[in-house]
Scaffold this motif. Structure first.
Motif, PDB file in Angstrom:
ATOM      1  N   LEU A  78       0.830  -1.194   0.000  1.00 18.17           N
ATOM      2  CA  LEU A  78       0.000   0.000   0.000  1.00 18.17           C
ATOM      3  C   LEU A  78       0.872   1.254   0.000  1.00 18.17           C
ATOM      4  N   VAL A  79       0.605   2.162  -0.952  1.00 17.35           N
ATOM      5  CA  VAL A  79       1.338   3.425  -1.034  1.00 17.35           C
ATOM      6  C   VAL A  79       0.346   4.564  -1.239  1.00 17.35           C
ATOM      7  N   ASP A  80       0.780   5.785  -0.883  1.00 16.97           N
ATOM      8  CA  ASP A  80      -0.008   6.994  -1.087  1.00 16.97           C
ATOM      9  C   ASP A  80       0.701   7.918  -2.053  1.00 16.97           C
ATOM     10  N   ILE A  81      -0.070   8.637  -2.853  1.00 17.34           N
ATOM     11  CA  ILE A  81       0.482   9.720  -3.670  1.00 17.34           C
ATOM     12  C   ILE A  81      -0.462  10.916  -3.550  1.00 17.34           C
ATOM     13  N   LYS A  88      -4.991  13.076  -1.538  1.00 17.14           N
ATOM     14  CA  LYS A  88      -4.223  11.853  -1.287  1.00 17.14           C
ATOM     15  C   LYS A  88      -4.968  10.647  -1.858  1.00 17.14           C
ATOM     16  N   GLN A  89      -4.244   9.819  -2.622  1.00 14.46           N
ATOM     17  CA  GLN A  89      -4.828   8.614  -3.195  1.00 14.46           C
ATOM     18  C   GLN A  89      -4.021   7.391  -2.766  1.00 14.46           C
ATOM     19  N   LYS A  90      -4.709   6.280  -2.548  1.00 14.31           N
ATOM     20  CA  LYS A  90      -4.051   5.035  -2.125  1.00 14.31           C
ATOM     21  C   LYS A  90      -3.994   4.058  -3.295  1.00 14.31           C
ATOM     22  N   PHE A  91      -2.846   3.400  -3.436  1.00 10.50           N
ATOM     23  CA  PHE A  91      -2.654   2.392  -4.467  1.00 10.50           C
ATOM     24  C   PHE A  91      -1.881   1.226  -3.867  1.00 10.50           C
ATOM     25  N   THR A  92      -1.911   0.108  -4.567  1.00 10.35           N
ATOM     26  CA  THR A  92      -1.046  -1.014  -4.195  1.00 10.35           C
ATOM     27  C   THR A  92      -0.088  -1.283  -5.355  1.00 10.35           C
ATOM     28  N   THR A  93       1.155  -1.538  -5.035  1.00 12.51           N
ATOM     29  CA  THR A  93       2.152  -1.794  -6.067  1.00 12.51           C
ATOM     30  C   THR A  93       3.312  -2.581  -5.477  1.00 12.51           C
ATOM     31  N   LYS A  94       4.172  -3.078  -6.327  1.00 14.80           N
ATOM     32  CA  LYS A  94       5.361  -3.823  -5.900  1.00 14.80           C
ATOM     33  C   LYS A  94       6.497  -2.848  -5.630  1.00 14.80           C
ATOM     34  N   VAL A  95       7.142  -3.000  -4.485  1.00 16.76           N
ATOM     35  CA  VAL A  95       8.317  -2.190  -4.146  1.00 16.76           C
ATOM     36  C   VAL A  95       9.494  -3.135  -3.952  1.00 16.76           C
ATOM     37  N   THR A  96      10.565  -2.941  -4.727  1.00 14.34           N
ATOM     38  CA  THR A  96      11.715  -3.843  -4.684  1.00 14.34           C
ATOM     39  C   THR A  96      12.986  -3.080  -4.326  1.00 14.34           C
ATOM     40  N   PRO A  97      13.546  -3.299  -3.138  1.00 12.85           N
ATOM     41  CA  PRO A  97      14.839  -2.710  -2.794  1.00 12.85           C
ATOM     42  C   PRO A  97      15.971  -3.427  -3.550  1.00 12.85           C
ATOM     43  N   ILE A 146       6.222   9.429  -3.349  1.00  9.75           N
ATOM     44  CA  ILE A 146       5.433   8.240  -3.037  1.00  9.75           C
ATOM     45  C   ILE A 146       5.651   7.914  -1.555  1.00  9.75           C
ATOM     46  N   TYR A 147       4.542   7.729  -0.822  1.00  2.83           N
ATOM     47  CA  TYR A 147       4.598   7.446   0.614  1.00  2.83           C
ATOM     48  C   TYR A 147       4.268   5.973   0.852  1.00  2.83           C
ATOM     49  N   TYR A 148       5.100   5.309   1.661  1.00  2.00           N
ATOM     50  CA  TYR A 148       4.892   3.893   1.953  1.00  2.00           C
ATOM     51  C   TYR A 148       4.032   3.695   3.194  1.00  2.00           C
ATOM     52  N   HIS A 149       3.267   2.598   3.197  1.00  2.00           N
ATOM     53  CA  HIS A 149       2.483   2.207   4.361  1.00  2.00           C
ATOM     54  C   HIS A 149       3.139   0.993   5.013  1.00  2.00           C
ATOM     55  N   PHE A 150       4.307   1.153   5.582  1.00  2.00           N
ATOM     56  CA  PHE A 150       4.930   0.049   6.308  1.00  2.00           C
ATOM     57  C   PHE A 150       5.896   0.628   7.334  1.00  2.00           C
ATOM     58  N   SER A 151       6.334  -0.204   8.234  1.00  2.00           N
ATOM     59  CA  SER A 151       7.223   0.268   9.275  1.00  2.00           C
ATOM     60  C   SER A 151       8.598   0.532   8.706  1.00  2.00           C
ATOM     61  N   ARG A 152       9.406   1.239   9.445  1.00  2.00           N
ATOM     62  CA  ARG A 152      10.750   1.573   8.974  1.00  2.00           C
ATOM     63  C   ARG A 152      11.661   0.363   8.941  1.00  2.00           C
ATOM     64  N   HIS A 153      11.181  -0.754   9.452  1.00  2.00           N
ATOM     65  CA  HIS A 153      11.971  -1.978   9.421  1.00  2.00           C
ATOM     66  C   HIS A 153      11.635  -2.819   8.199  1.00  2.00           C
ATOM     67  N   PHE A 154      10.968  -2.188   7.226  1.00  2.00           N
ATOM     68  CA  PHE A 154      10.642  -2.905   5.985  1.00  2.00           C
ATOM     69  C   PHE A 154      11.902  -3.503   5.387  1.00  2.00           C
ATOM     70  N   TYR A 155      12.977  -2.765   5.384  1.00  2.00           N
ATOM     71  CA  TYR A 155      14.297  -3.323   5.124  1.00  2.00           C
ATOM     72  C   TYR A 155      15.304  -2.549   5.956  1.00  2.00           C
ATOM     73  N   ASN A 156      16.444  -3.109   6.123  1.00  2.00           N
ATOM     74  CA  ASN A 156      17.416  -2.619   7.081  1.00  2.00           C
ATOM     75  C   ASN A 156      17.797  -1.154   6.871  1.00  2.00           C
ATOM     76  N   ASN A 157      17.868  -0.402   7.977  1.00  2.00           N
ATOM     77  CA  ASN A 157      18.356   0.972   7.994  1.00  2.00           C
ATOM     78  C   ASN A 157      17.523   1.948   7.161  1.00  2.00           C
ATOM     79  N   GLN A 158      16.254   1.678   6.961  1.00  2.00           N
ATOM     80  CA  GLN A 158      15.421   2.633   6.231  1.00  2.00           C
ATOM     81  C   GLN A 158      15.194   3.855   7.103  1.00  2.00           C
ATOM     82  N   LYS A 159      15.485   5.024   6.561  1.00  2.00           N
ATOM     83  CA  LYS A 159      15.400   6.249   7.350  1.00  2.00           C
ATOM     84  C   LYS A 159      14.139   7.054   7.058  1.00  2.00           C
ATOM     85  N   SER A 160      13.421   6.692   6.007  1.00  2.00           N
ATOM     86  CA  SER A 160      12.245   7.463   5.639  1.00  2.00           C
ATOM     87  C   SER A 160      11.195   6.542   5.024  1.00  2.00           C
TER      88      SER A 160
END
Length: 301
Positions: A78-81, A88-97, A146-160
């Motif tokens: 889930l992401v916001d733009i 504000k609109q909500k969408f779902t998409t793939k996010v790949t680090p 693009i704003y993410y809907h997940f915790s900052r621990h989605f992957y290591n050391n995410q600061k934003s």
């Protein structure tokens, strides 16, 4: 019957082509290898830590480039733009680090924006055309947030929990290891976190030498190597050509693909034989018809 056989053959050929051309769309496809480790008891590890990948490229000049991809992200995140009207609109998409080598290993074709400093730090992203259309419609996505809907621990050391779109690339095909969506920087992780798929660019001339060195004291270190030689559980590093990894990692089955091809060809052969049999069987009737026409005075022309 022959028409149906051609239809069956065409359908099977489409699936066979899909399987055999998997991961062949990249410019460096023939030089990309997938990293894995197998044990003598049959176990296999297909992920690696970020520190190990950096160690490999620093120790072995045979490796031209590498990329790590986080395979554990959800397909629909889930992401916001904020659209042009400020809503504000909500969408779902793939996010790949991914690591910075993504651009050189998988060579995405950029259609808008710039990849300069794209993976120099967190907070920036590249998206595919389909994702840009989904999130922003016909608007220019460059510079949008693009704003993410997940915790900052989605992957290591995410600061934003937000990224700015810096570039748009063409969609990757479906028969490809890389899924379409949003690509952001994968920062360094802890040495014990074996969470990432590793892809290495190695020329064919250097492949054998690199593989032997990865299975030696030079890579594992003197103490670890000596302990491994004493252990019953032997460890072996493998570099699988990317175009074979689809079958090797059991994402697809080569026997199934070849069986489909055989079924398609067999169906076509049987239908052709039946067609010949019917043609031969009807020949006397055709000859009889021609004779009757001659008797009643029909012109030879």
């Amino acid at each position: 019957g022959l028409s149906v056989a051609f239809a069956v053959f065409s359908v099977t050929l489409i699936q066979v082509n899909y399987d055999l051309s998997f991961d062949r769309n990249f410019k460096n496809a023939d030089d990309i290898y997938f990293f894995s480790m197998s044990y003598s008891n049959g176990d296999r590890g297909i992920t690696m830590p970020t520190t190990m990948a950096k160690e490999i490229i620093s120790k072995f000049p045979e490796v031209k480039n590498y990329c790590l991809v986080n395979p554990n992200t959800p397909s629909e995140l889930l992401v916001d733009i904020i659209n042009s009207r400020g809503i504000k609109q909500k969408f779902t998409t793939k996010v790949t680090p991914v690591t910075a080598g993504f651009l050189d290993v998988f060579t995405p074709e950029i259609v808008r924006g710039s990849t300069k400093d794209l993976f120099a730090g967190q907070g920036k992203a590249m998206i595919t055309q389909s994702t840009a259309q989904k999130l922003f419609g016909n608007e220019n996505p460059i510079g949008k947030t693009i704003y993410y809907h997940f915790s900052r621990h989605f992957y290591n050391n995410q600061k934003s929990n937000l990224v700015t779109v810096m570039a748009v690339c063409k969609n990757f095909p479906k028969n490809c290891s890389i899924e379409n969506g949003i690509y952001t920087l994968l920062p360094d992780d802890e040495p014990m976190n074996y969470n990432y798929n590793g892809y290495f660019v190695v020329t064919k001339n250097s492949y054998g030498k690199l593989l032997s060195q990865l299975n030696s004291e030079k890579f594992f270190g003197k103490e670890s190597w000596q302990e491994m030689q004493k252990s019953d559980k032997k460890l072996n590093v493998e570099l699988t050509p990317l175009n074979k990894a689809y079958f090797d990692l059991e994402k697809g089955r080569l026997t199934t693909t070849l069986s489909l091809l055989a079924i398609g060809i067999l169906t076509l052969i049987i239908a052709y034989i039946n067609f010949l049999n019917f043609s031969i069987a009807i020949s006397p009737t055709r000859v009889k018809g021609l004779n009757i026409l001659k008797i009643i005075g029909a012109s030879p022309q």
